[in-house]
Scaffold this motif. Structure first.
Motif, mmCIF file in Angstrom:
data_model
loop_
_atom_site.group_PDB
_atom_site.id
_atom_site.type_symbol
_atom_site.label_atom_id
_atom_site.label_comp_id
_atom_site.label_asym_id
_atom_site.label_seq_id
_atom_site.Cartn_x
_atom_site.Cartn_y
_atom_site.Cartn_z
ATOM 1 N N VAL A 1 0.837 -1.200 0.000
ATOM 2 C CA VAL A 1 0.000 0.000 0.000
ATOM 3 C C VAL A 1 0.870 1.248 0.000
ATOM 4 C CG1 VAL A 1 -1.795 1.274 1.228
ATOM 5 C CG2 VAL A 1 -1.806 -1.219 1.272
ATOM 6 N N ARG A 2 0.581 2.168 -0.905
ATOM 7 C CA ARG A 2 1.144 3.522 -0.836
ATOM 8 C C ARG A 2 0.045 4.453 -0.374
ATOM 9 N NH1 ARG A 2 4.292 5.259 -6.177
ATOM 10 N NH2 ARG A 2 2.238 4.811 -7.037
ATOM 11 N N LEU A 3 0.365 5.283 0.598
ATOM 12 C CA LEU A 3 -0.596 6.241 1.134
ATOM 13 C C LEU A 3 -0.236 7.619 0.620
ATOM 14 C CD1 LEU A 3 0.357 4.123 3.609
ATOM 15 C CD2 LEU A 3 -1.574 5.219 4.692
ATOM 16 N N ALA A 4 -1.217 8.306 0.087
ATOM 17 C CA ALA A 4 -1.013 9.673 -0.387
ATOM 18 C C ALA A 4 -2.319 10.434 -0.224
ATOM 19 C CB ALA A 4 -0.573 9.684 -1.850
ATOM 20 N N PRO A 5 -2.290 11.659 0.299
ATOM 21 C CA PRO A 5 -3.525 12.441 0.441
ATOM 22 C C PRO A 5 -4.198 12.630 -0.904
ATOM 23 C CG PRO A 5 -1.700 13.494 1.600
ATOM 24 C CD PRO A 5 -1.112 12.393 0.762
ATOM 25 N N GLU A 6 -5.533 12.596 -0.908
ATOM 26 C CA GLU A 6 -6.269 12.799 -2.156
ATOM 27 C C GLU A 6 -6.104 14.229 -2.655
ATOM 28 O OE1 GLU A 6 -10.133 10.558 -2.447
ATOM 29 O OE2 GLU A 6 -9.864 10.498 -0.280
ATOM 30 N N GLU A 7 -5.845 15.173 -1.745
ATOM 31 C CA GLU A 7 -5.626 16.559 -2.135
ATOM 32 C C GLU A 7 -4.135 16.797 -2.353
ATOM 33 O OE1 GLU A 7 -6.386 21.012 -0.284
ATOM 34 O OE2 GLU A 7 -7.649 19.342 0.343
ATOM 35 N N LYS A 8 -3.745 17.147 -3.554
ATOM 36 C CA LYS A 8 -2.339 17.302 -3.904
ATOM 37 C C LYS A 8 -1.680 18.376 -3.033
ATOM 38 C CE LYS A 8 0.686 17.605 -7.940
ATOM 39 N NZ LYS A 8 0.769 17.769 -9.406
ATOM 40 N N GLY A 9 -0.460 18.064 -2.558
ATOM 41 C CA GLY A 9 0.287 19.006 -1.741
ATOM 42 C C GLY A 9 0.029 18.882 -0.256
ATOM 43 N N SER A 10 -0.957 18.057 0.132
ATOM 44 C CA SER A 10 -1.256 17.861 1.549
ATOM 45 C C SER A 10 -0.311 16.819 2.140
ATOM 46 C CB SER A 10 -2.700 17.402 1.744
ATOM 47 O OG SER A 10 -3.606 18.369 1.253
ATOM 48 N N VAL A 11 -0.223 16.806 3.464
ATOM 49 C CA VAL A 11 0.609 15.823 4.145
ATOM 50 C C VAL A 11 -0.277 14.803 4.837
ATOM 51 C CG1 VAL A 11 2.500 17.458 4.475
ATOM 52 C CG2 VAL A 11 0.761 17.200 6.262
ATOM 53 N N LEU A 12 0.301 13.630 5.122
ATOM 54 C CA LEU A 12 -0.417 12.587 5.837
ATOM 55 C C LEU A 12 -0.438 12.937 7.324
ATOM 56 C CD1 LEU A 12 1.233 9.575 3.996
ATOM 57 C CD2 LEU A 12 -1.177 10.201 3.861
ATOM 58 N N ARG A 13 -1.625 13.203 7.839
ATOM 59 C CA ARG A 13 -1.720 13.634 9.228
ATOM 60 C C ARG A 13 -3.112 13.308 9.770
ATOM 61 N NH1 ARG A 13 0.061 19.399 9.480
ATOM 62 N NH2 ARG A 13 2.101 18.424 9.198
ATOM 63 N N GLY A 14 -3.150 12.936 11.052
ATOM 64 C CA GLY A 14 -4.420 12.634 11.692
ATOM 65 C C GLY A 14 -4.867 11.205 11.418
ATOM 66 N N GLU A 15 -6.155 10.950 11.563
ATOM 67 C CA GLU A 15 -6.701 9.611 11.350
ATOM 68 C C GLU A 15 -6.929 9.374 9.861
ATOM 69 O OE1 GLU A 15 -10.199 9.154 13.673
ATOM 70 O OE2 GLU A 15 -9.103 8.787 15.547
ATOM 71 N N LEU A 16 -6.312 8.312 9.338
ATOM 72 C CA LEU A 16 -6.481 7.956 7.939
ATOM 73 C C LEU A 16 -7.713 7.060 7.780
ATOM 74 C CD1 LEU A 16 -2.766 7.145 7.018
ATOM 75 C CD2 LEU A 16 -3.951 9.342 6.937
ATOM 76 N N THR A 17 -8.231 7.015 6.579
ATOM 77 C CA THR A 17 -9.376 6.153 6.288
ATOM 78 C C THR A 17 -9.008 4.701 6.584
ATOM 79 O OG1 THR A 17 -10.015 7.660 4.506
ATOM 80 C CG2 THR A 17 -11.025 5.465 4.508
ATOM 81 N N PRO A 18 -9.859 3.939 7.287
ATOM 82 C CA PRO A 18 -9.534 2.533 7.556
ATOM 83 C C PRO A 18 -9.438 1.716 6.278
ATOM 84 C CG PRO A 18 -11.315 3.297 8.971
ATOM 85 C CD PRO A 18 -11.114 4.352 7.924
ATOM 86 N N LEU A 19 -8.602 0.696 6.319
ATOM 87 C CA LEU A 19 -8.442 -0.223 5.199
ATOM 88 C C LEU A 19 -8.922 -1.594 5.651
ATOM 89 C CD1 LEU A 19 -7.343 -0.013 2.307
ATOM 90 C CD2 LEU A 19 -5.168 -0.930 3.153
ATOM 91 N N ARG A 20 -9.724 -2.245 4.807
ATOM 92 C CA ARG A 20 -10.318 -3.552 5.143
ATOM 93 C C ARG A 20 -9.720 -4.608 4.227
ATOM 94 N NH1 ARG A 20 -16.543 -4.863 6.432
ATOM 95 N NH2 ARG A 20 -16.635 -7.038 5.779
ATOM 96 N N ILE A 21 -9.106 -5.634 4.825
ATOM 97 C CA ILE A 21 -8.435 -6.692 4.076
ATOM 98 C C ILE A 21 -9.052 -8.025 4.471
ATOM 99 C CG2 ILE A 21 -6.220 -7.814 3.594
ATOM 100 C CD1 ILE A 21 -4.864 -5.193 4.487
ATOM 101 N N ALA A 22 -9.614 -8.765 3.503
ATOM 102 C CA ALA A 22 -10.260 -10.052 3.775
ATOM 103 C C ALA A 22 -9.577 -11.155 2.981
ATOM 104 C CB ALA A 22 -11.746 -9.977 3.415
ATOM 105 N N PHE A 23 -9.450 -12.339 3.595
ATOM 106 C CA PHE A 23 -8.799 -13.469 2.924
ATOM 107 C C PHE A 23 -9.276 -14.767 3.572
ATOM 108 C CE2 PHE A 23 -6.110 -11.473 6.096
ATOM 109 C CZ PHE A 23 -5.853 -12.507 6.992
#
Length: 305
Positions: free
Chosen positions: A198-220
């Motif tokens: 996984v690469r994490l990048a803010p949806e808004e260009k130029g923003s930094v990764l900060r605070g609570e990120l959207t949860p990711l759900r992985i099933a197997f």
């Protein structure tokens, strides 16, 4: 005597202030374990994981892990990798899940108007589970199963027969992970596990990764519950794992895997799951176990939960 008395008082106050500062520092910047081992930023940028919350649902055949990171720093992009024992389905998780689990596990006040415990009171209650708890105590060799953009995540699902080839593919495709990760991936490659990179990048260009990120759900698919932890041995600071497990009965780790003994902070039956909990576990009764574990020396982690 008076001068000696003042010196003694100053020393006590100095020690007290130093102790307060140490405790405050530990509260401001706690280190939490990451199933991926580490959150790696690009270049000279910095990122810290203030907290990783994970909820696991296992029904005997399928396992689902929902993870949410709270981060700080100045990184615009970061990357991590999650080994999984089977083909993974990846989607965005519900942020309300962790708030609902907090509510379900909050302390509950009960008034008892009798002296001796009755049949349904501890230690005479019998709701301790069904006894099923664990006992105490594309480069060459890489296949791309899929790649998609999910909110702030660029997700690649991979197979690999060679840890070096897997490391090379990740770096070639923009997952700037450290060389030491390659060796740590070796046991998973030998077991023929697959990987969610996984690469994490803010949806808004130029923003930094900060605070609570959207949860990711992985099933197997999985015949036994597992929480990948081996890569956390790459962490350079003490780690703390917080894990909520939803299953048909109370769950406990099979061993401490190199950390302190895991502590069960909550274990109870949820009769009527609702909202995000029901979306993860279904609307039938389910047992919720919440675990906390300290890893003072992450380099000693030698297995997965």
């Amino acid at each position: 005597m008076r001068g000696t008395h003042h010196i003694l008082i100053r020393r006590i106050l100095t020690a007290f202030v130093a102790l307060l500062a140490l405790q405050a520092g530990s509260l401001v910047a706690p280190a939490y374990a990451c199933g991926c081992g580490a959150m790696i930023p690009d270049g000279t940028q910095r990122i810290g994981v203030d907290r990783e919350e994970s909820a696991v649902r296992w029904d005997g055949r399928t396992e689902t892990i929902v993870m949410r990171f709270s981060v700080h720093g100045d990184a615009e992009r970061a990357a991590w990798i999650m080994p999984v024992p089977g083909r993974a389905d990846v989607s965005l998780g519900d942020p309300e899940l962790f708030d609902e689990i907090d509510r379900l596990t909050a302390p509950e006040r009960r008034d008892r108007f009798h002296f001796w415990p009755r049949e349904d009171d501890w230690p005479f209650d019998t709701d301790h589970g069904d006894g099923a708890g664990a006992p105490p105590g594309a480069g060459t060799g890489v296949g791309v199963v899929g790649r998609e953009r999910l909110g702030p995540f660029d997700v690649a699902r991979l197979t690999a027969t060679d840890p070096d080839a897997l490391g090379d593919w990740l770096r070639t495709n923009g997952f700037d992970l450290p060389d030491r990760l390659t060796g740590a991936l070796g046991p998973y490659v030998e077991q023929k596990w697959e990987y969610v990179a996984v690469r994490l990048a803010p949806e808004e260009k130029g923003s930094v990764l900060r605070g609570e990120l959207t949860p990711l759900r992985i099933a197997f698919a999985s015949s036994e519950p597992v929480y990948p932890m081996r890569l956390s041995r790459l962490a350079r600071t003490p780690q703390t794992l917080g894990l909520s497990v939803l299953a048909d009965h109370r769950m406990e780790p099979r061993s401490p895997i190199g950390g302190d003994r895991p502590e069960v902070t909550f274990a109870g039956r949820i009769e009527r799951p609702e909202g995000a909990v029901a979306a993860l576990a279904g609307d039938r009764p389910v047992h919720l176990t919440v675990l906390e574990q300290e890893f003072p020396h992450p380099e000693r982690i030698d297995d997965d939960h």
